[in-house]
Design a protein around this motif. Structure first.
Motif, short mmCIF file in Angstrom:
data_model
loop_
_atom_site.label_atom_id
_atom_site.label_comp_id
_atom_site.label_asym_id
_atom_site.label_seq_id
_atom_site.Cartn_x
_atom_site.Cartn_y
_atom_site.Cartn_z
N GLY A 3 24.26 -13.26 12.35
CA GLY A 3 24.24 -12.99 10.94
C GLY A 3 23.05 -13.13 10.16
N THR A 4 21.68 -13.67 11.00
CA THR A 4 20.74 -13.94 9.98
C THR A 4 19.85 -12.52 10.21
OG1 THR A 4 20.54 -15.91 11.21
CG2 THR A 4 18.35 -14.88 10.28
N PRO A 5 19.67 -11.97 8.99
CA PRO A 5 19.02 -10.63 8.73
C PRO A 5 17.57 -10.78 9.35
CG PRO A 5 19.04 -11.88 6.60
CD PRO A 5 19.73 -12.63 7.57
N VAL A 6 17.21 -9.36 9.90
CA VAL A 6 16.07 -9.38 10.65
C VAL A 6 14.85 -8.79 9.51
CG1 VAL A 6 14.69 -7.95 11.93
CG2 VAL A 6 17.16 -8.75 12.70
N GLN A 7 14.13 -10.01 9.32
CA GLN A 7 13.01 -9.54 8.42
C GLN A 7 11.98 -8.62 9.17
OE1 GLN A 7 12.88 -10.36 5.24
NE2 GLN A 7 14.87 -11.39 5.48
N ARG A 8 11.43 -7.39 8.51
CA ARG A 8 10.36 -6.74 8.90
C ARG A 8 9.14 -7.25 8.06
NH1 ARG A 8 9.36 -2.76 5.43
NH2 ARG A 8 10.93 -2.28 3.91
N PRO A 9 7.93 -7.19 8.63
CA PRO A 9 6.86 -7.42 7.90
C PRO A 9 6.50 -6.11 6.94
CG PRO A 9 6.15 -6.71 9.97
CD PRO A 9 7.57 -6.87 9.95
N VAL A 10 6.37 -6.66 5.56
CA VAL A 10 6.20 -5.69 4.63
C VAL A 10 4.55 -5.50 4.36
CG1 VAL A 10 6.66 -5.10 2.16
CG2 VAL A 10 8.30 -6.16 3.61
N GLU A 11 3.93 -4.32 4.50
CA GLU A 11 2.60 -4.25 4.21
C GLU A 11 2.56 -3.98 2.73
OE1 GLU A 11 -0.19 -2.38 7.31
OE2 GLU A 11 1.61 -1.35 7.61
N VAL A 12 1.47 -4.67 2.25
CA VAL A 12 1.23 -4.50 0.73
C VAL A 12 -0.20 -3.79 0.72
CG1 VAL A 12 0.92 -5.20 -1.58
CG2 VAL A 12 2.68 -6.08 0.05
N PHE A 13 -0.33 -2.85 0.07
CA PHE A 13 -1.73 -2.05 -0.15
C PHE A 13 -2.24 -2.14 -1.62
CE2 PHE A 13 0.24 -0.12 3.53
CZ PHE A 13 -0.98 -0.35 4.40
N ARG A 14 -3.42 -2.11 -1.77
CA ARG A 14 -4.02 -2.13 -3.24
C ARG A 14 -4.99 -0.94 -3.02
NH1 ARG A 14 -1.06 -5.70 -5.01
NH2 ARG A 14 -1.29 -7.78 -5.04
N VAL A 15 -5.34 -0.65 -4.31
CA VAL A 15 -6.55 0.12 -4.78
C VAL A 15 -7.27 -0.38 -5.71
CG1 VAL A 15 -5.48 2.41 -3.82
CG2 VAL A 15 -5.41 1.72 -6.30
N HIS A 16 -8.56 -0.17 -5.88
CA HIS A 16 -9.47 -0.71 -6.99
C HIS A 16 -8.84 -0.05 -8.06
CE1 HIS A 16 -12.95 -1.56 -9.32
NE2 HIS A 16 -13.27 -2.50 -8.51
N ARG A 17 -8.93 -0.92 -9.16
CA ARG A 17 -8.26 -0.66 -10.43
C ARG A 17 -8.98 0.54 -11.01
NH1 ARG A 17 -9.58 -5.70 -13.01
NH2 ARG A 17 -8.22 -6.59 -11.95
N THR A 18 -10.26 0.64 -10.87
CA THR A 18 -10.90 1.95 -11.24
C THR A 18 -10.42 3.19 -10.59
OG1 THR A 18 -13.05 0.69 -11.64
CG2 THR A 18 -13.33 2.85 -11.89
N THR A 19 -10.11 3.22 -9.35
CA THR A 19 -9.53 4.29 -8.66
C THR A 19 -8.15 4.62 -9.16
OG1 THR A 19 -10.82 3.52 -6.61
CG2 THR A 19 -8.74 5.12 -6.49
N LEU A 20 -7.53 3.68 -9.49
CA LEU A 20 -5.98 3.67 -10.07
C LEU A 20 -6.32 4.60 -11.54
CD1 LEU A 20 -2.99 1.60 -9.83
CD2 LEU A 20 -3.79 2.03 -11.95
N TRP A 21 -7.13 3.95 -12.18
CA TRP A 21 -6.77 4.71 -13.64
C TRP A 21 -7.74 5.83 -13.60
CZ3 TRP A 21 -3.43 3.57 -16.47
CH2 TRP A 21 -2.42 2.27 -16.22
N ALA A 22 -8.60 6.24 -12.82
CA ALA A 22 -9.54 7.30 -12.55
C ALA A 22 -8.29 8.50 -12.20
CB ALA A 22 -10.56 7.35 -11.68
N THR A 23 -7.44 8.00 -11.15
CA THR A 23 -6.41 8.82 -10.73
C THR A 23 -5.50 9.35 -11.58
OG1 THR A 23 -6.75 8.02 -8.39
CG2 THR A 23 -4.70 9.15 -8.88
N VAL A 24 -4.94 8.30 -12.46
CA VAL A 24 -4.13 8.59 -13.66
C VAL A 24 -4.50 9.59 -14.56
CG1 VAL A 24 -2.84 7.57 -15.36
CG2 VAL A 24 -2.57 6.33 -13.18
N PHE A 25 -5.74 9.26 -15.02
CA PHE A 25 -6.46 10.17 -15.95
C PHE A 25 -6.51 11.66 -15.45
CE2 PHE A 25 -7.28 6.17 -18.40
CZ PHE A 25 -6.47 6.46 -19.40
N ALA A 26 -6.84 11.57 -14.22
CA ALA A 26 -7.22 13.01 -13.56
C ALA A 26 -5.82 13.45 -13.41
CB ALA A 26 -7.71 12.89 -12.28
N ALA A 27 -4.67 13.09 -13.26
CA ALA A 27 -3.43 13.54 -13.18
C ALA A 27 -3.02 14.16 -14.53
CB ALA A 27 -2.46 12.72 -12.56
#
Length: 171
Positions: A3-27
């Motif tokens: 009955g114990t749920p199996v926990q899978r490792p969750v990978e979390v990623f990041r991008v540089h803040r400048t990359t995020l906003w440059a991508t948003v404005f390009a879109a």
């Protein structure tokens, strides 16, 4: 124990803040300019796809809602739609994307395809519901345009997500 749920490792990623906003404005810029040059581009929703990608990447519901709202409001500002319509629709899509990224492994291509299709569909229907509920002269419901937009954006998203994966770094 049983009955114990199996926990899978969750990978979390990041991008540089400048990359995020440059991508948003390009879109946002491409969303504004491309339909003038390429008729098929009227079905594109690059800001939605970029927002979905970064919401999946961060796996944080509050971040995803804030990003969706911000991207949507910026899209409203660059388009001729009333301020707030895209903001609300993208906030809902951001919330759903982040929630799904916490619950499911979305590194697989098929999982990304299915989730992107679901989110583009939900976004389109929610946007249509908002327009019909809030606008005096809402656009007509055109199911074939909704389907075409869904198919085009899923295909575009798969390519775009592969490109954006090159910019991410482990958190």
């Amino acid at each position: 124990p049983m009955g114990t749920p199996v926990q899978r490792p969750v990978e979390v990623f990041r991008v540089h803040r400048t990359t995020l906003w440059a991508t948003v404005f390009a879109a946002l810029l491409l969303q504004t300019v491309l339909p003038l040059k390429l008729p098929l581009a009227r079905f594109f929703d690059l800001p939605l796809l970029v927002m979905i990608y970064f919401a999946l990447l961060r796996r944080n519901v509050v971040f995803a809602i804030a990003l969706g709202t911000t991207v949507g409001l910026l899209q409203d500002a660059f388009s001729n739609s009333p301020i707030g319509i895209f903001g609300m629709a993208k906030a809902v899509a951001g919330y759903l994307a982040a929630t799904a990224s916490i619950k499911f492994d979305l590194e697989q291509l098929l999982a990304r395809l299915l989730l992107t299709a679901a989110l583009v569909g939900v976004h389109g229907l929610f946007l249509l519901a908002l327009q019909h509920g809030l606008l005096e002269y809402p656009p007509p419901f055109e199911p074939l345009n909704l389907l075409a937009g869904l198919l085009v954006n899923v295909g575009l998203g798969l390519v775009l997500f592969q490109l954006l994966d090159r910019l991410r770094q482990p958190a």
